[in-house]
Scaffold this motif. Sequence first.
Motif, PDB file in Angstrom:
ATOM      1  N   VAL A   1      30.570  35.412 -58.741  1.00  7.23           N
ATOM      2  CA  VAL A   1      31.066  34.261 -57.981  1.00  7.23           C
ATOM      3  C   VAL A   1      30.232  34.048 -56.727  1.00  7.23           C
ATOM      4  CG1 VAL A   1      33.037  33.385 -56.682  1.00  7.23           C
ATOM      5  CG2 VAL A   1      33.400  34.469 -58.889  1.00  7.23           C
TER       6      VAL A   1
ATOM      7  N   ARG B   1      26.960  32.416 -57.644  1.00  2.00           N
ATOM      8  CA  ARG B   1      27.148  31.004 -57.984  1.00  2.00           C
ATOM      9  C   ARG B   1      27.333  30.163 -56.738  1.00  2.00           C
ATOM     10  NH1 ARG B   1      31.322  31.219 -63.178  1.00  2.00           N
ATOM     11  NH2 ARG B   1      29.843  32.140 -64.672  1.00  2.00           N
ATOM     12  N   ARG B   2      28.145  30.664 -55.804  1.00  2.00           N
ATOM     13  CA  ARG B   2      28.356  29.908 -54.574  1.00  2.00           C
ATOM     14  C   ARG B   2      27.081  29.786 -53.765  1.00  2.00           C
ATOM     15  NH1 ARG B   2      34.234  32.163 -52.361  1.00  2.00           N
ATOM     16  NH2 ARG B   2      35.490  31.282 -54.060  1.00  2.00           N
TER      17      ARG B   2
ATOM     18  N   LYS C   1      32.969  40.405 -60.886  1.00  2.00           N
ATOM     19  CA  LYS C   1      33.447  39.050 -60.599  1.00  2.00           C
ATOM     20  C   LYS C   1      33.000  38.589 -59.224  1.00  2.00           C
ATOM     21  CE  LYS C   1      37.531  38.926 -63.586  1.00  2.00           C
ATOM     22  NZ  LYS C   1      39.008  38.776 -63.615  1.00  2.00           N
TER      23      LYS C   1
END
Length: 229
Positions: free
Chosen positions: A169, A172-173, A165
Amino acid sequence: MLLLLLYLTDVLICCQAAVSDLQTDLGSNVIINCDLDEKEVYWILLKTPDPPTLILRSFPAPTPPFYINNTFRKKYSVQFKHRLVINNVTVDELGVYYCMNTRTPPKLSNSTRLYINESTQLTGLTGCHNITATDYTDQTHWLIISIILGLMNGLLIIVVVGLVKVFVVGNRRSAEQSQQLNADLQQMQVTGQHQDQLHYAEVNFSKLRRNIRSSQINSTYAALNLPRS
């Protein structure tokens, strides 16, 4: 979680003293009582050295029981107050029966050892009376090892899921920040080009106006300056 409780109750039921014997004949029907005052109970069969077998879950009447395996429908049924009925007893149904509540901590009933009175009685299918202290110790050790391995596997899965995760994440950021930064740079470049064009047009326009005024003033002066005679 239920499987872990079954293994724990396996040790408890084998070590408890309240085990009653119920002799029967092959092919007969048997009724075993559940002495727990509960709304819902599990019926469990213990045939050492096999792990406990969950037979069914009994509910208050008129709700029918829930069978863990559909093959148990032909052999087991439930009467009033969670009494378990065993139809056409065979060697496969011999063992120790007990009921357990559906809440935690687990609460066990007094167990009933179902056996047949024959000289060829099977050792190991007659319940906990034929188990030695060494068997109890080995089962306990394996139970502890199984619990520790289960906890370690669960913790490892949680750590791996957390890392995945965080990685997803974070990517993506980073991608969103890179896209936003590129968009801001493109916007700044476009704005700078527009400002340069407007400034250049303003300078040229002012020069053009001064040239026009100078030419007009020179022409007017030439017209007024008459030649002397």
